[in-house]
Write a protein that holds these residues in place. Structure first.
Motif, PDB file in Angstrom:
ATOM      1  N   ARG A   1      -7.821  10.438   2.622  1.00 43.83           N
ATOM      2  CA  ARG A   1      -9.263  10.223   2.483  1.00 43.83           C
ATOM      3  C   ARG A   1     -10.025  10.942   3.588  1.00 43.83           C
ATOM      4  O   ARG A   1      -9.577  10.960   4.731  1.00 43.83           O
TER       5      ARG A   1
ATOM      6  N   MET B   1       0.866  -1.169   0.000  1.00 42.48           N
ATOM      7  CA  MET B   1       0.000   0.000   0.000  1.00 42.48           C
ATOM      8  C   MET B   1       0.915   1.236   0.000  1.00 42.48           C
ATOM      9  O   MET B   1       2.126   1.105  -0.154  1.00 42.48           O
TER      10      MET B   1
ATOM     11  N   LEU C   1      -2.515   1.282  -4.316  1.00 41.80           N
ATOM     12  CA  LEU C   1      -2.110   2.579  -3.787  1.00 41.80           C
ATOM     13  C   LEU C   1      -3.234   3.597  -3.836  1.00 41.80           C
ATOM     14  O   LEU C   1      -3.809   3.856  -4.896  1.00 41.80           O
ATOM     15  N   GLY C   2      -3.542   4.156  -2.676  1.00 38.29           N
ATOM     16  CA  GLY C   2      -4.574   5.185  -2.592  1.00 38.29           C
ATOM     17  C   GLY C   2      -3.997   6.544  -2.256  1.00 38.29           C
ATOM     18  O   GLY C   2      -3.902   7.441  -3.091  1.00 38.29           O
TER      19      GLY C   2
END
Ligand SMILES: *Cc1c(COP(=O)(O)O)cnc(C)c1O
Length: 216
Positions: free
Chosen positions: A214, A189, A206-207
């Protein structure tokens, strides 16, 4: 910003590693921005949000489902997902098999291995995974493509390495007995993907480093 982040990340990714852009909690406009920059693989973790985004965004996106999937939400996810990365219980597998049989569909999935001493109990044990794979014929509508895992959420790199080594070793062993389809290792991640690559990741999810933090 998003385009720049993607291009920075891609430069550091070996060619065999697929980048899954984790867009959960981000607006469709953010996904569009990444799409314009050439990104085609996206991961979402909530069924309702997943289904809504699929319908409002371009049809050539490859959607992965990466969150906990409740058995009463299958119809929001299974018609659209290219890959369900988060098969985390035998009960879910049985429900997915039944849904796919009824809807004449085959679905690709990863088995989620429970790693570390994480608060979350999500994921299958090594024993459960061995058992599932040795009874694959019970799931004719499911294609087992590999393993997914989330390392312990910690800054201690030794612990992260231990988790990745564990799943990587299991992958190597299962790969040799589970057939050609079984070759994907989804680990890594935003905080640990560079380490994950050292342990043979074929997909990273991957964010934050693409889309920012977020807002839950
Ligand atoms: C949210 C999520 C990610 C992305 O996490 P980041 O730290 O933002 O990169 C990856 N995998 C799973 C299963 C997730 O739920």
């Amino acid at each position: 910003m998003i385009a720049e982040n993607l291009s920075d990340i891609k430069q550091g990714l070996p060619s065999g590693v697929k980048l899954v852009a984790v867009s959960k909690f981000h607006l469709a406009s953010a996904i569009s921005e990444a799409y314009q920059a050439g990104q085609r693989v996206f991961g979402e973790s909530r069924p309702q949000e997943f289904a809504e985004k699929v319908k409002s965004l371009p049809g050539d996106i490859e959607w992965h489902f990466i969150g906990h999937l409740q058995t009463n939400k299958l119809k929001l996810v299974l018609p659209y997902a290219s890959l369900v990365q988060s098969m985390d219980s035998v009960r879910l597998l049985e429900a997915v098999e039944k849904w796919c049989a009824a809807n004449d569909k085959r679905i690709n999935c990863l088995l989620e291995l429970h790693l570390g001493a994480e608060e979350t109990k999500q994921g299958l044990s090594e024993e459960e995974i061995r058992d599932i794979l040795s009874h694959k014929d019970k799931y004719p509508h499911i294609v087992f493509r590999g393993l997914m895992g989330m390392a312990t959420n910690t800054d201690d790199e030794d612990i992260i390495r231990k988790d990745f080594a564990y799943i990587s070793n299991l992958m190597t062993e299962l790969e040799s007995v589970s057939g050609d389809d079984f070759n994907e290792l989804s680990i890594g991640m935003s905080g640990d993907y560079k380490i994950a690559i050292e342990y043979g990741a074929t997909m990273v999810r991957l964010g934050t480093i693409i889309f920012g933090e977020r807002n839950y």
